[in-house]
Design a protein around this motif. Sequence first.
Motif, PDB file in Angstrom:
ATOM      1  N   SER A   1       0.852  -1.187   0.000  1.00 56.26           N
ATOM      2  CA  SER A   1       0.000   0.000   0.000  1.00 56.26           C
ATOM      3  C   SER A   1       0.886   1.234   0.000  1.00 56.26           C
ATOM      4  CB  SER A   1      -0.910  -0.002   1.238  1.00 56.26           C
ATOM      5  OG  SER A   1      -0.139  -0.041   2.425  1.00 56.26           O
ATOM      6  N   PRO A   2       0.366   2.362  -0.453  1.00 60.66           N
ATOM      7  CA  PRO A   2       1.168   3.599  -0.442  1.00 60.66           C
ATOM      8  C   PRO A   2       1.627   3.953   0.964  1.00 60.66           C
ATOM      9  CG  PRO A   2      -0.817   3.862  -1.765  1.00 60.66           C
ATOM     10  CD  PRO A   2      -0.961   2.553  -1.039  1.00 60.66           C
ATOM     11  N   VAL A   3       2.887   4.329   1.061  1.00 60.86           N
ATOM     12  CA  VAL A   3       3.465   4.696   2.346  1.00 60.86           C
ATOM     13  C   VAL A   3       4.055   6.080   2.233  1.00 60.86           C
ATOM     14  CG1 VAL A   3       3.951   2.336   3.058  1.00 60.86           C
ATOM     15  CG2 VAL A   3       5.641   3.571   1.716  1.00 60.86           C
ATOM     16  N   SER A   4       4.385   6.635   3.375  1.00 67.89           N
ATOM     17  CA  SER A   4       4.963   7.975   3.407  1.00 67.89           C
ATOM     18  C   SER A   4       6.400   7.929   2.924  1.00 67.89           C
ATOM     19  CB  SER A   4       4.893   8.529   4.829  1.00 67.89           C
ATOM     20  OG  SER A   4       5.593   7.674   5.721  1.00 67.89           O
ATOM     21  N   ASN A   5       6.923   9.100   2.630  1.00 75.12           N
ATOM     22  CA  ASN A   5       8.305   9.219   2.182  1.00 75.12           C
ATOM     23  C   ASN A   5       9.084   9.974   3.251  1.00 75.12           C
ATOM     24  OD1 ASN A   5      10.532   9.071   0.554  1.00 75.12           O
ATOM     25  ND2 ASN A   5       9.906  10.695  -0.835  1.00 75.12           N
ATOM     26  N   PRO A   6      10.054   9.399   3.956  1.00 81.47           N
ATOM     27  CA  PRO A   6      10.628   8.078   3.690  1.00 81.47           C
ATOM     28  C   PRO A   6       9.792   6.927   4.255  1.00 81.47           C
ATOM     29  CG  PRO A   6      11.714   9.071   5.568  1.00 81.47           C
ATOM     30  CD  PRO A   6      10.760  10.118   5.039  1.00 81.47           C
ATOM     31  N   ALA A   7      10.040   5.731   3.702  1.00 78.59           N
ATOM     32  CA  ALA A   7       9.350   4.526   4.143  1.00 78.59           C
ATOM     33  C   ALA A   7      10.334   3.628   4.886  1.00 78.59           C
ATOM     34  CB  ALA A   7       8.768   3.777   2.943  1.00 78.59           C
ATOM     35  N   ARG A   8       9.868   3.057   6.006  1.00 77.48           N
ATOM     36  CA  ARG A   8      10.706   2.141   6.779  1.00 77.48           C
ATOM     37  C   ARG A   8      10.578   0.754   6.174  1.00 77.48           C
ATOM     38  NH1 ARG A   8      12.027   2.660  11.926  1.00 77.48           N
ATOM     39  NH2 ARG A   8      12.622   4.736  11.233  1.00 77.48           N
ATOM     40  N   LEU A   9      11.653   0.279   5.509  1.00 74.62           N
ATOM     41  CA  LEU A   9      11.647  -1.017   4.844  1.00 74.62           C
ATOM     42  C   LEU A   9      12.770  -1.888   5.386  1.00 74.62           C
ATOM     43  CD1 LEU A   9      11.088   0.079   1.131  1.00 74.62           C
ATOM     44  CD2 LEU A   9       9.368  -0.642   2.781  1.00 74.62           C
ATOM     45  N   ARG A  10      12.558  -3.190   5.318  1.00 78.58           N
ATOM     46  CA  ARG A  10      13.550  -4.144   5.805  1.00 78.58           C
ATOM     47  C   ARG A  10      14.154  -4.904   4.635  1.00 78.58           C
ATOM     48  NH1 ARG A  10      12.612  -8.453  10.754  1.00 78.58           N
ATOM     49  NH2 ARG A  10      14.790  -9.139  10.954  1.00 78.58           N
ATOM     50  N   SER A  11      15.472  -5.079   4.676  1.00 80.17           N
ATOM     51  CA  SER A  11      16.154  -5.809   3.622  1.00 80.17           C
ATOM     52  C   SER A  11      15.753  -7.280   3.665  1.00 80.17           C
ATOM     53  CB  SER A  11      17.675  -5.676   3.777  1.00 80.17           C
ATOM     54  OG  SER A  11      18.339  -6.516   2.867  1.00 80.17           O
TER      55      SER A  11
ATOM     56  N   GLY B   1      18.185  -8.690   6.502  1.00 80.35           N
ATOM     57  CA  GLY B   1      17.318  -8.303   7.604  1.00 80.35           C
ATOM     58  C   GLY B   1      17.574  -6.942   8.195  1.00 80.35           C
ATOM     59  N   HIS B   2      18.487  -6.153   7.622  1.00 82.74           N
ATOM     60  CA  HIS B   2      18.737  -4.816   8.141  1.00 82.74           C
ATOM     61  C   HIS B   2      17.595  -3.871   7.758  1.00 82.74           C
ATOM     62  CE1 HIS B   2      22.719  -5.579   9.714  1.00 82.74           C
ATOM     63  NE2 HIS B   2      23.060  -6.172   8.578  1.00 82.74           N
ATOM     64  N   TRP B   3      17.424  -2.836   8.590  1.00 78.68           N
ATOM     65  CA  TRP B   3      16.360  -1.864   8.364  1.00 78.68           C
ATOM     66  C   TRP B   3      16.922  -0.609   7.710  1.00 78.68           C
ATOM     67  CZ3 TRP B   3      11.257  -2.735   8.896  1.00 78.68           C
ATOM     68  CH2 TRP B   3      10.856  -3.835   9.655  1.00 78.68           C
ATOM     69  N   PHE B   4      16.112  -0.005   6.830  1.00 79.81           N
ATOM     70  CA  PHE B   4      16.513   1.201   6.116  1.00 79.81           C
ATOM     71  C   PHE B   4      15.320   2.154   6.022  1.00 79.81           C
ATOM     72  CE2 PHE B   4      19.420  -2.033   4.702  1.00 79.81           C
ATOM     73  CZ  PHE B   4      20.634  -1.385   4.566  1.00 79.81           C
ATOM     74  N   ASP B   5      15.646   3.449   6.008  1.00 79.00           N
ATOM     75  CA  ASP B   5      14.664   4.481   5.689  1.00 79.00           C
ATOM     76  C   ASP B   5      14.858   4.842   4.224  1.00 79.00           C
ATOM     77  OD1 ASP B   5      13.475   4.639   8.169  1.00 79.00           O
ATOM     78  OD2 ASP B   5      14.920   6.098   8.927  1.00 79.00           O
ATOM     79  N   CYS B   6      13.893   4.484   3.376  1.00 76.17           N
ATOM     80  CA  CYS B   6      14.022   4.644   1.935  1.00 76.17           C
ATOM     81  C   CYS B   6      13.325   5.923   1.481  1.00 76.17           C
ATOM     82  CB  CYS B   6      13.425   3.436   1.212  1.00 76.17           C
ATOM     83  SG  CYS B   6      14.331   1.902   1.508  1.00 76.17           S
ATOM     84  N   HIS B   7      14.100   6.780   0.806  1.00 76.32           N
ATOM     85  CA  HIS B   7      13.579   8.003   0.208  1.00 76.32           C
ATOM     86  C   HIS B   7      13.429   7.763  -1.295  1.00 76.32           C
ATOM     87  CE1 HIS B   7      14.526  10.569   3.805  1.00 76.32           C
ATOM     88  NE2 HIS B   7      15.309   9.526   4.031  1.00 76.32           N
ATOM     89  N   SER B   8      12.245   8.006  -1.824  1.00 69.27           N
ATOM     90  CA  SER B   8      11.957   7.725  -3.232  1.00 69.27           C
ATOM     91  C   SER B   8      11.595   9.013  -3.956  1.00 69.27           C
ATOM     92  CB  SER B   8      10.804   6.717  -3.347  1.00 69.27           C
ATOM     93  OG  SER B   8      11.123   5.519  -2.663  1.00 69.27           O
ATOM     94  N   HIS B   9      12.039   9.092  -5.222  1.00 70.47           N
ATOM     95  CA  HIS B   9      11.766  10.261  -6.055  1.00 70.47           C
ATOM     96  C   HIS B   9      11.388   9.772  -7.453  1.00 70.47           C
ATOM     97  CE1 HIS B   9      13.572  12.860  -2.983  1.00 70.47           C
ATOM     98  NE2 HIS B   9      14.480  11.903  -2.859  1.00 70.47           N
TER      99      HIS B   9
END
Length: 509
Positions: free
Chosen positions: A207-217, A221-229
């Motif tokens: 589903s649509p998420v905010s920018n940045p989105a908290r995603l897991r590899s 298994g590491h966590w990242f804050d993903c900024h999308s453009h």
Amino acid sequence: MQFEWMQALVIVVTSVGAAFLALFGLSVLTPRRRAGLAPSEGHLEPVVFLFDEHRLVDATAPARALLDGAATGQSEWARLSAFLAPRFDDFTQSVAQLAQRGRIELTGRDGEDALRLTAEDVNGLARITLADPAAEGCGVTVDGLSLRAQGLELEQLRQTFDHAPCPIWREDADGAVIWANRAYAQQAGVLDALTWPLPRLFEKPSSPVSNPARLRSIIDGHWFDCHSHALGREALHFALPADATVRAETSLREFVQTLTKTFADLPIGLAIFDRQRQLQMFNPALLDLTHLTPQFLSARPTLYAFLDRLREARMMPEPRDYASWRQQMSALEQASAAGYHTETWSLPNGQTYRVTGRPHPDGAVAFLFEDITSEIGLTRRFRAELEMGQEALDLMPDALAVFLPSGELALSNTAYGALWGVEPETTLGILTLRDSLSQWRAQCEIEGLSAALRNRTAQGGRGEAVEGLAQMHGGQTLRWRVAPMSGGATLVSFTPAMVAAAPKEATLP
């Protein structure tokens, strides 16, 4: 002689005419120069690669220049794949079938001006030819300084992205990874064997998420804050490491859960308001003490809305008027925000609450509601019992005084004050046994009493009761008594003594 001269002239004229015709023919046959372009000196050299499996056997000069500008890879095939795979659909699968098919032709994704690729199996070697239809038939003379500047800028950009500490990648409209930097390839575990298409590091959110989105590899298994453009139909993504943030948030969440469980077992009602005075946390005991509904408290009311609801429910002291109540609540808020503040609320239903306000960081305020009705009742009964016991002592004719092990006067009655001229209300805890001995000695002879008190002190507060007589300077005789009490206290009592008269001598008749 004249004939020879005429023959030479004909030869010269003929030569000049031939030269003129040659120049005229060149001017007609040579196309005019277009603005910004120069005529080609021969045909352009094609872009051709010759591979033995993944090893480069030979390549033309433009082909080698293309490899030099391709993405970083461990082999020439990996670098060529990094350039071709994003531009041709099913490039990797098609090339893998070259040995069976013998010849493969692919057209890029860019429409009419798309690149064209031809792959041929030549005696077990893969001959790959890359053609650009837009550049066919014309050679372009490029400014050397501009080309050098563009190459330098490209190298700087490539170095910048390859040294970026976070994964960076681009996706097409279908979500396939069409470009990635070194950190992405290293995170995906394919830096030593770069193949295309690159594996995905993160699952796309459903589903649509905010920018940045908290995603897991999905790989480690590491966590990242993903900024999308969004870049047209493609998308550029930056993934910043967030493991430390996730650990901190998890610790905070577990700490809050622990506090919540602890607060749930407290018999004291707790209400925490933030700096905007909006309710942020409460425990079940607050519901029981205030009789407010969970729906109202879950809506996070303001402090004044909370107090208004308490006033309507008659769960706070009845105010004289609304203006004075508002003023009192403002004083309560200010005092609680400034420091520790406690009030006692006597409710109309006979209950008594202790309301305590404590300041919290960032301007928050916590209020504690404690039902002290039983404590107040016990205190009142205890005070009544003390007053009754004091009244009973005051009705006794004997002068009584109780001294603590430290020597302080703890209790006395009215008869003692009248006998020695002291006020029990003002002397408790102030006069000591030494002060009292001085008062007694100033009005009577108390050598026996002093000796009895010294012996009791020497025995550590133990021993039996001792009695004796003391003669006051006014002639009155007192009977004193020293008796031990529980806890090391000492009771000293004084009673007027009735001295019997001496019998008269018998007289003879």
